[in-house]
Enzyme design. Structure first.
Site, short mmCIF file in Angstrom:
data_model
loop_
_atom_site.label_atom_id
_atom_site.label_comp_id
_atom_site.label_asym_id
_atom_site.label_seq_id
_atom_site.Cartn_x
_atom_site.Cartn_y
_atom_site.Cartn_z
N ASN A 1 -19.65 -102.08 42.44
CA ASN A 1 -20.98 -102.81 42.68
C ASN A 1 -21.05 -102.38 40.89
O ASN A 1 -21.23 -103.56 40.70
CB ASN A 1 -22.12 -102.62 43.49
CG ASN A 1 -22.31 -100.95 42.59
OD1 ASN A 1 -21.84 -99.79 43.59
ND2 ASN A 1 -23.54 -100.38 42.80
N CYS B 1 -29.65 -100.79 41.46
CA CYS B 1 -30.53 -99.73 41.95
C CYS B 1 -30.63 -98.74 40.89
O CYS B 1 -31.60 -97.36 40.79
CB CYS B 1 -29.89 -98.90 42.84
SG CYS B 1 -28.34 -98.32 42.81
#
Length: 391
Positions: A152, A328
């Site tokens: 990611n 995140c």
């Protein structure tokens, strides 16, 4: 100010067709899918139609698709159930995994005494399949391998078909976090023998709060959310009918337009690489992200030749939404684990990573605006360094 969105790996804007589908469902399909009357059965039919659509895309049985709230829930369910219900005593993973995998693995180590083996990536962010084979052959313990398909942050692609074959040869279970690649690539799980995989709809222009887990029928996995018999008793609780309908529509659009969307995004990514290389002296690209055949086409990880921890805020003030790493980890004061793994000490101290992530809505004009903004920031650092040298 015209705002520019270049953080599609974090989340994507909802497609208009998805919004229309969800609004229609909110108005008319308000029955509980577990109810036996017509209202409930209409909702149930909707769910099963989406389940079949997802299964057709992955070339699997509808019974192997379990609707969840997101990729994080799917990953938690899979990893925890493998330990709690399937007797897994050992997990092989990497330091490059998403936090929801990394933290769940550590939780299983702490709570259940699971042995954890980390495969160390090289400077390009690649995992050695030879290292994986050696790690699997070192122990007789029942093992789960958990390795993501597309990173990611740097976009590196893992050969999950080969990994699945290695796992099968060594009697290990294989889980892959496919959140970034799902609906962006062709995935045939009748050919790629993963045992488990995960998805979040909001990564391909669907709604947040809706995802699914692929759970191969032969695995014997059990749910960790107990209650009713929903989702083959693997995920108790009334299903998010509206969100699942949105997921289905988003998947339909992504699959039907995959060639068109991917061609456009690859052109945008190539253009971004060319412009950044030409305009920003000393710029580099992390991992395999600038290698079109070795990385996910939606992600480009840039390494700027100066240190600026405030660059995300500076770009945001110019109307450009972008990330310095995984969403995140965006609030963290230290670099992400991915960057710590692939950058050396000098690079960590003197450069700035930036993740640019694209969608079919991204334009070359938006890339031009980003490059121009970065040129201005880079020039200010040159002037500042020149002044310091001549004081």
């Amino acid at each position: 100010m015209n705002k520019i969105y270049l953080d599609n790996a974090a989340t994507t804007p909802l497609s208009e067709e998805v919004i229309d589908t969800m609004v229609a469902v909110l108005k008319t399909n308000y029955g509980n899918p577990s109810s036996t009357h017509s209202f409930g059965q209409d909702a149930k039919i909707l769910l099963e139609n989406v389940r079949r659509e997802v299964a057709n895309y992955l070339h699997v049985s509808p019974a192997e698709i379990i609707f969840t709230s997101c990729g994080t829930e799917s990953n938690n369910m899979i990893i925890k159930s493998c330990v709690n219900h399937l007797g897994v005593e050992r997990i092989i993973t990497s330091p490059l995994e998403h936090k929801c995998v990394a933290e769940t693995v550590l939780d299983m180590k702490k709570r259940k005494g699971v042995e954890v083996v980390y495969l160390r990536p090289d400077s390009k962010g690649d995992i050695s399949l030879n290292d994986l084979t050696e790690a699997l052959q070192k122990s007789e313990k029942k093992t789960l391998v958990s390795l993501m398909h597309a990173n990611n942050e740097i976009g590196n692609l893992l050969d999950i078909k080969k990994v699945a074959e290695i796992c099968k040869e060594n009697n290990a279970l294989f889980h892959s976090d496919t959140v970034q690649s799902m609906a962006h690539m062709e995935l045939d799980f009748s050919d790629i023998k993963v045992d488990f995989a995960s998805c979040s709809a909001h990564k391909f222009h669907g709604p947040k709060g809706s995802g699914f887990a692929f759970v191969r029928k032969s695995s014997g996995l059990k749910g960790i959310i107990t209650g009713g018999p929903q989702e083959r008793s693997l995920r108790a609780g009334t299903e998010n009918v509206c969100g699942i309908a949105g997921l289905g529509k988003a998947l339909e659009l992504s699959v039907n337009h995959m060639e068109e969307y991917s061609t456009h995004i690859k052109e945008i990514k190539k253009y971004a690489i060319e412009q950044l290389t030409q305009k920003i002296e000393g710029v580099k690209f992390n991992g395999r992200s600038a290698e079109m055949d070795a990385s996910l086409y939606t992600v480009l990880s840039v390494l700027l030749p100066f240190k600026d921890p405030m660059i995300g805020l500076k770009l945001d003030m110019k109307g450009i939404a972008i990330s310095q790493g995984s969403a995140c980890s965006s609030g963290a004061s230290k670099p992400s684990m991915v960057m710590m793994m692939i950058l050396d000490e000098e690079e960590m101290n003197n450069t700035t990573p930036l993740r640019v992530s694209f969608s079919h809505l991204t334009t070359k004009e938006e890339i031009d605006a980003l490059v121009m903004a970065l040129e201005g920031i880079a020039e200010s650092f040159k002037i500042e360094n020149h002044d310091i040298e001549h004081r």
